[in-house]
Scaffold this active site. Structure first.
Site, PDB file in Angstrom:
ATOM      1  N   SER A 140       0.823  -1.213   0.000  1.00 31.95           N
ATOM      2  CA  SER A 140       0.000   0.000   0.000  1.00 31.95           C
ATOM      3  C   SER A 140       0.853   1.257   0.000  1.00 31.95           C
ATOM      4  CB  SER A 140      -0.903   0.020   1.240  1.00 31.95           C
ATOM      5  OG  SER A 140      -0.120   0.037   2.423  1.00 31.95           O
ATOM      6  N   HIS A 161      -3.535  -4.198  -4.947  1.00 32.96           N
ATOM      7  CA  HIS A 161      -3.745  -3.640  -3.607  1.00 32.96           C
ATOM      8  C   HIS A 161      -5.182  -3.863  -3.159  1.00 32.96           C
ATOM      9  CE1 HIS A 161      -4.037   0.056  -0.793  1.00 32.96           C
ATOM     10  NE2 HIS A 161      -3.742  -1.038  -0.121  1.00 32.96           N
ATOM     11  N   GLU A 173      -6.930  -2.070  -6.260  1.00 30.46           N
ATOM     12  CA  GLU A 173      -6.155  -1.199  -7.138  1.00 30.46           C
ATOM     13  C   GLU A 173      -5.151  -2.048  -7.907  1.00 30.46           C
ATOM     14  OE1 GLU A 173      -5.955   3.087  -4.861  1.00 30.46           O
ATOM     15  OE2 GLU A 173      -4.649   1.491  -4.112  1.00 30.46           O
ATOM     16  N   ASN A 211      -4.837   6.231  -1.297  1.00 24.30           N
ATOM     17  CA  ASN A 211      -3.982   6.831  -0.275  1.00 24.30           C
ATOM     18  C   ASN A 211      -3.355   8.147  -0.723  1.00 24.30           C
ATOM     19  OD1 ASN A 211      -4.328   5.091   1.896  1.00 24.30           O
ATOM     20  ND2 ASN A 211      -2.847   3.614   1.091  1.00 24.30           N
TER      21      ASN A 211
END
Length: 523
Positions: A140, A161, A173, A211
């Site tokens: 991540s 991810h 992802e 993120n």
């Protein structure tokens, strides 16, 4: 960005027509923590034989038992047939050595977030698995490109991810590193899709989609707290009850863990060469240093000790609503308020001109625009914050300064209370809470799309599914108006000239496109 890392749309298929990995083929998971077990469960229920490996002796066997217990609970809850459970358990096996993964068509790594450890693992795997095996990392925070950097065949390496808990959260992802071949990315994408997940494609940039773009949700709340304009409970309430977010940033970081959240923020900031848009919070750093990590330590922004009550947000006392108001011009995203006032029994007069609401006492009531009330020396100004839906919002936030009389503030409070809303009054701060947060989310989203990180559709999908946002940031920006959000950020940039709030070209460009479209419609 090179041709083989340019992100394609979610429905794109590579030229060679790469499809999902056949369910008869083995999927291997290396790392048997919560995430590894979750990924194994997803692959297992999709019909694959699954092998689990962990470097710690006995951990793989324990993980097999734990996954079987997860399936038992699904049977008990009626979500899985007992025969399906038995068949799945029969396909699940531990692998004491990496050599036991030789026939895997896909290997997903979910081990410690240390670059050198991941690089070492994949160097070993490359000598074991076949040349057509897709190698994937669940990282991540680390660069997919860097993890694959030492491989002989980096083209078959991709990021997958998953979000925790992997069996429940739909988003995956699919991250293409600098050397990732389109075939590998498409195969990973189609495989995740065949597992019932919602995959999105993105390029290998710090934080990927979620993120990276989510940073302002935490950062702006922390900045407002540091400026002393509102307490954590009130900021959380504003973003929940007005912004429509499922949780406020302070309660959410307590749930995530302050150390974890701060580490991700710091990693993204450092990876972007200390770009001011991603600057970490000193207040959060001090919280981590004090050991107040959130729920897991019993105290974060809030106390989780037995019997501890949650602080209440600031809520204004009942006030009398004005009998009438005058709505000047177009209120933009707050245009629904005029009708809501009328439905509440407040007489509304309408006039042309600049968009604001005139209170009977002479004060202006305006939507947050990045300015502050103290800048208006000859007028009384009360700002109100952006809401996702003014009809459904449970709380409205007001901001005003020392030049605004108590009587004018009371009129503004009473006006929104007449709509059945709770009202919070915060300090005189540009951009307020929700408007500032949404503008920054939209800005980072537009910038990511313009830089080829992901498509607009995948960005919005990722933010809705990955962090449960009430709307995708670009979807919300289109509703509010890109031009308005870019203007708000420009005003913030003037008042905080650090570069943090300078609107990206992506957002500004959308604002001009919006203006051109409106002009075309008006012809």
């Amino acid at each position: 960005m090179t041709a083989n890392t340019t992100v394609q749309g979610s429905d794109a298929v590579s030229a060679d027509g790469a499809g999902p990995i056949d369910p008869s083929r083995t999927v291997a998971v290396v790392g048997t923590g919560t995430m590894g077990q979750g990924i194994a469960q997803v692959a297992l229920l999709a019909g694959h034989p699954v092998r689990l490996h962990d470097s710690a002796p006995g951990r793989a066997e324990e993980a097999v038992t734990a996954v079987a217990a997860r399936l038992d609970r699904l049977v008990e809850k009626g979500r899985l047939d007992a025969a399906e459970r038995d068949a799945a358990v029969a396909r699940l096996h531990p692998a004491a050595e990496l050599a036991g993964l030789a026939d895997a068509a896909l290997v997903v790594e979910a081990i410690v977030e240390r670059l050198e450890v991941k690089q070492g693992l994949f160097a070993q795997l490359e000598e074991i698995v076949g040349a057509d095996t897709v190698l994937a990392t669940n990282t991540s925070s680390l660069s997919v490109t860097a993890i694959a950097g030492g491989l002989r065949l980096p083209g078959r390496f991709v990021g997958m991810h998953f979000f925790n808990p992997a069996p429940l959260l739909p988003l995956v992802e699919i991250v293409s590193g600098f050397a990732t071949e389109p075939t590998a990315a498409t195969r990973a994408y189609e495989t995740a899709k065949s597992w019932g997940k919602t995959p999105v494609r993105c390029a290998d940039t710090p934080g990927f989609i979620v993120n990276r773009i989510a940073r302002p949700f935490y950062a702006e709340a922390l900045r407002l707290y540091e400026e002393g304009v509102a307490d954590p409970a009130t900021i959380d309430a504003a973003l929940r009850e007005s912004g429509g977010f499922r949780m406020g940033p302070f309660e959410l970081t307590d749930l995530i863990g302050q150390d974890v959240n701060e580490a991700v923020t710091r990693s993204v900031w450092e990876s972007f060469f200390q770009d001011p848009k991603f600057t970490p919070s000193l207040a959060q750093r001090r919280l981590v240093e004090s050991g107040r990590l959130g729920r897991k330590s019993g105290h974060g922004w809030f106390s989780y000790a037995e019997g501890a009550g949650r602080p209440e947000p600031h809520t204004a006392a009942p006030a009398k609503a004005p009998g009438s108001v005058t709505v000047h011009g177009d209120l933009g995203p707050a245009k629904a308020l005029a009708e809501l006032f009328e439905q509440a029994g407040v007489k509304v007069k309408r006039k042309r001109g600049e968009g604001y609401i005139a209170l009977p006492g002479g004060a202006r009531l305006g939507l947050a625009d990045g300015e502050t009330s103290f800048e208006y020396t000859n007028e009384e100004i009360v700002y109100f914050d952006l809401a996702l839906d003014y009809a459904r919002a449970g709380r409205i936030v007001l901001s005003t300064g020392v030049r605004t009389s108590p009587e004018s503030l009371e009129e503004a409070v009473g006006l929104f209370q007449a709509l059945g809303k709770q009202v919070s009054v915060i300090g005189d701060v540009p951009g307020m809470i929700v408007a500032r947060t949404v503008a920054m989310l939209a800005d980072l989203a537009a910038d990511a799309v313009d830089r080829g990180v992901a498509t607009a559709e995948d960005v919005d999908t990722a933010m809705r599914l990955g962090v449960n946002y009430p709307a995708g940031p670009l979807e919300w920006a289109a509703k509010v108006g890109h031009r308005s959000l870019a203007g708000l950020l420009a005003e913030l940039h003037e008042r905080y000239p650090t570069g943090r709030y300078a609107p990206s070209l992506g957002l500004v460009r959308r604002g001009y496109d919006e203006e051109a479209a409106e002009a075309e419609e008006g012809r």
